[in-house]
Design a protein around this motif. Structure first.
Motif, PDB file in Angstrom:
ATOM      1  N   SER A   1       0.847  -1.189   0.000  1.00  0.00           N
ATOM      2  CA  SER A   1       0.000   0.000   0.000  1.00  0.00           C
ATOM      3  C   SER A   1       0.886   1.245   0.000  1.00  0.00           C
ATOM      4  CB  SER A   1      -0.896   0.014   1.236  1.00  0.00           C
ATOM      5  OG  SER A   1      -0.111   0.242   2.399  1.00  0.00           O
ATOM      6  N   VAL A   2       0.314   2.354  -0.381  1.00  0.00           N
ATOM      7  CA  VAL A   2       1.049   3.617  -0.351  1.00  0.00           C
ATOM      8  C   VAL A   2       1.580   3.871   1.053  1.00  0.00           C
ATOM      9  CG1 VAL A   2       0.884   6.111  -0.642  1.00  0.00           C
ATOM     10  CG2 VAL A   2      -0.244   4.590  -2.283  1.00  0.00           C
ATOM     11  N   THR A   3       0.777   3.594   2.065  1.00  0.00           N
ATOM     12  CA  THR A   3       1.189   3.793   3.457  1.00  0.00           C
ATOM     13  C   THR A   3       2.434   2.979   3.779  1.00  0.00           C
ATOM     14  OG1 THR A   3      -1.108   4.184   4.089  1.00  0.00           O
ATOM     15  CG2 THR A   3       0.429   3.650   5.861  1.00  0.00           C
ATOM     16  N   ASP A   4       2.460   1.722   3.332  1.00  0.00           N
ATOM     17  CA  ASP A   4       3.622   0.870   3.575  1.00  0.00           C
ATOM     18  C   ASP A   4       4.853   1.365   2.827  1.00  0.00           C
ATOM     19  OD1 ASP A   4       2.148  -0.760   5.262  1.00  0.00           O
ATOM     20  OD2 ASP A   4       1.682  -2.224   3.688  1.00  0.00           O
ATOM     21  N   VAL A   5       4.659   1.842   1.610  1.00  0.00           N
ATOM     22  CA  VAL A   5       5.786   2.368   0.839  1.00  0.00           C
ATOM     23  C   VAL A   5       6.336   3.617   1.516  1.00  0.00           C
ATOM     24  CG1 VAL A   5       6.531   3.343  -1.374  1.00  0.00           C
ATOM     25  CG2 VAL A   5       4.968   1.390  -1.336  1.00  0.00           C
ATOM     26  N   VAL A   6       5.464   4.487   1.974  1.00  0.00           N
ATOM     27  CA  VAL A   6       5.896   5.706   2.673  1.00  0.00           C
ATOM     28  C   VAL A   6       6.750   5.337   3.887  1.00  0.00           C
ATOM     29  CG1 VAL A   6       5.094   7.680   4.054  1.00  0.00           C
ATOM     30  CG2 VAL A   6       4.013   7.161   1.862  1.00  0.00           C
ATOM     31  N   ALA A   7       6.313   4.351   4.654  1.00  0.00           N
ATOM     32  CA  ALA A   7       7.066   3.921   5.838  1.00  0.00           C
ATOM     33  C   ALA A   7       8.418   3.341   5.446  1.00  0.00           C
ATOM     34  CB  ALA A   7       6.255   2.892   6.626  1.00  0.00           C
ATOM     35  N   SER A   8       8.464   2.571   4.378  1.00  0.00           N
ATOM     36  CA  SER A   8       9.719   1.961   3.930  1.00  0.00           C
ATOM     37  C   SER A   8      10.709   2.997   3.414  1.00  0.00           C
ATOM     38  CB  SER A   8       9.465   0.951   2.809  1.00  0.00           C
ATOM     39  OG  SER A   8       8.739  -0.136   3.287  1.00  0.00           O
ATOM     40  N   VAL A   9      10.205   3.964   2.697  1.00  0.00           N
ATOM     41  CA  VAL A   9      11.056   4.964   2.055  1.00  0.00           C
ATOM     42  C   VAL A   9      11.459   6.073   3.024  1.00  0.00           C
ATOM     43  CG1 VAL A   9      11.069   6.699   0.197  1.00  0.00           C
ATOM     44  CG2 VAL A   9      10.130   4.443  -0.223  1.00  0.00           C
ATOM     45  N   GLU A  10      10.686   6.224   4.086  1.00  0.00           N
ATOM     46  CA  GLU A  10      10.927   7.264   5.096  1.00  0.00           C
ATOM     47  C   GLU A  10      10.930   8.658   4.475  1.00  0.00           C
ATOM     48  OE1 GLU A  10      14.558   5.987   6.993  1.00  0.00           O
ATOM     49  OE2 GLU A  10      13.478   4.545   8.244  1.00  0.00           O
TER      50      GLU A  10
END
Length: 114
Positions: free
Chosen positions: A36-45
Protein backbone atom coordinates in the motif's frame (compact mmCIF):
# COMPACT_ATOMS: atom_id res chain seq x y z
CA UNK A 1 18.04 8.18 -38.24
CA UNK A 2 14.75 9.64 -37.00
CA UNK A 3 13.70 6.27 -35.53
CA UNK A 4 17.07 5.95 -33.80
CA UNK A 5 16.69 9.42 -32.32
CA UNK A 6 13.25 8.47 -31.01
CA UNK A 7 14.77 5.38 -29.40
CA UNK A 8 17.51 7.46 -27.76
CA UNK A 9 14.88 9.83 -26.39
CA UNK A 10 12.90 6.93 -24.89
CA UNK A 11 16.01 5.35 -23.35
CA UNK A 12 17.09 8.72 -21.95
CA UNK A 13 13.66 9.13 -20.34
CA UNK A 14 13.90 5.64 -18.82
CA UNK A 15 17.27 6.42 -17.26
CA UNK A 16 15.99 9.80 -16.07
CA UNK A 17 13.14 8.00 -14.32
CA UNK A 18 15.69 5.90 -12.43
CA UNK A 19 18.00 8.81 -11.62
CA UNK A 20 16.00 9.83 -8.54
CA UNK A 21 17.11 8.13 -5.27
CA UNK A 22 13.57 8.11 -3.88
CA UNK A 23 12.38 6.11 -6.88
CA UNK A 24 15.15 3.56 -6.32
CA UNK A 25 14.04 3.30 -2.69
CA UNK A 26 10.48 2.73 -3.88
CA UNK A 27 11.61 -0.06 -6.22
CA UNK A 28 13.55 -1.60 -3.35
CA UNK A 29 10.47 -1.43 -1.12
CA UNK A 30 8.33 -3.13 -3.76
CA UNK A 31 10.79 -5.90 -4.67
CA UNK A 32 9.16 -8.33 -2.27
CA UNK A 33 5.67 -7.70 -3.57
CA UNK A 34 2.69 -5.40 -3.62
CA UNK A 35 2.43 -2.72 -0.94
CA UNK A 36 0.00 0.00 0.00
CA UNK A 37 1.05 3.62 -0.35
CA UNK A 38 1.19 3.79 3.46
CA UNK A 39 3.62 0.87 3.58
CA UNK A 40 5.79 2.37 0.84
CA UNK A 41 5.90 5.71 2.67
CA UNK A 42 7.07 3.92 5.84
CA UNK A 43 9.72 1.96 3.93
CA UNK A 44 11.06 4.96 2.06
CA UNK A 45 10.93 7.26 5.10
CA UNK A 46 9.64 10.26 3.18
CA UNK A 47 6.46 12.28 3.13
CA UNK A 48 3.20 10.92 1.75
CA UNK A 49 3.04 13.71 -0.82
CA UNK A 50 6.59 13.09 -2.08
CA UNK A 51 6.18 9.30 -2.30
CA UNK A 52 2.77 9.62 -3.97
CA UNK A 53 4.24 11.94 -6.60
CA UNK A 54 7.03 9.47 -7.38
CA UNK A 55 4.66 6.48 -7.38
CA UNK A 56 2.40 8.25 -9.87
CA UNK A 57 5.36 9.14 -12.11
CA UNK A 58 6.56 5.52 -12.08
CA UNK A 59 3.03 4.27 -12.74
CA UNK A 60 2.58 6.58 -15.73
CA UNK A 61 5.96 5.38 -17.09
CA UNK A 62 4.77 1.77 -16.87
CA UNK A 63 7.32 0.68 -14.26
CA UNK A 64 4.64 0.14 -11.61
CA UNK A 65 1.12 -1.22 -11.65
CA UNK A 66 -1.56 -0.18 -9.18
CA UNK A 67 -4.95 -1.19 -7.95
CA UNK A 68 -7.48 0.44 -5.65
CA UNK A 69 -9.31 -1.32 -2.89
CA UNK A 70 -11.73 1.00 -1.14
CA UNK A 71 -9.74 4.09 -0.26
CA UNK A 72 -6.40 2.21 -0.30
CA UNK A 73 -4.05 2.18 -3.30
CA UNK A 74 -1.58 -0.66 -3.79
CA UNK A 75 1.46 -0.64 -6.04
CA UNK A 76 3.45 -3.48 -7.57
CA UNK A 77 6.43 -3.63 -9.93
CA UNK A 78 5.20 -4.28 -13.46
CA UNK A 79 8.53 -3.84 -15.28
CA UNK A 80 10.86 -6.55 -14.00
CA UNK A 81 13.50 -5.44 -16.52
CA UNK A 82 13.75 -2.21 -14.56
CA UNK A 83 14.60 -4.15 -11.40
CA UNK A 84 17.17 -6.24 -13.26
CA UNK A 85 18.77 -3.09 -14.65
CA UNK A 86 18.91 -1.47 -11.20
CA UNK A 87 20.33 -4.65 -9.66
CA UNK A 88 23.03 -4.84 -12.33
CA UNK A 89 24.05 -1.20 -11.98
CA UNK A 90 24.02 -1.40 -8.18
CA UNK A 91 26.22 -4.48 -8.20
CA UNK A 92 28.66 -2.85 -10.61
CA UNK A 93 28.90 0.39 -8.64
CA UNK A 94 29.11 -1.35 -5.27
CA UNK A 95 31.95 -3.55 -6.49
CA UNK A 96 33.91 -0.43 -7.39
CA UNK A 97 33.26 1.07 -3.94
CA UNK A 98 35.23 -1.50 -1.97
CA UNK A 99 36.96 1.22 0.01
CA UNK A 100 33.60 2.04 1.59
CA UNK A 101 33.12 -1.55 2.78
CA UNK A 102 29.77 -2.20 1.19
CA UNK A 103 28.98 -5.77 2.07
CA UNK A 104 27.95 -8.33 -0.53
CA UNK A 105 24.75 -8.82 1.45
CA UNK A 106 23.87 -5.13 1.11
CA UNK A 107 24.36 -5.40 -2.63
CA UNK A 108 22.28 -8.59 -2.81
CA UNK A 109 19.52 -7.01 -0.71
CA UNK A 110 19.40 -3.83 -2.81
CA UNK A 111 16.96 -5.31 -5.28
CA UNK A 112 16.20 -8.80 -3.98
CA UNK A 113 15.07 -11.43 -6.42
CA UNK A 114 11.32 -11.94 -6.12
Amino acid sequence: MNELNQLFEKVSGYFALLSEPTRLKILHALCDGEKSVTDVVASVESTQANVSRHLNTMYRAGVLGRRKEGNMVYYVISDEACVELCRSVCTQIASSMEEQNISRRAVRDFMPLG
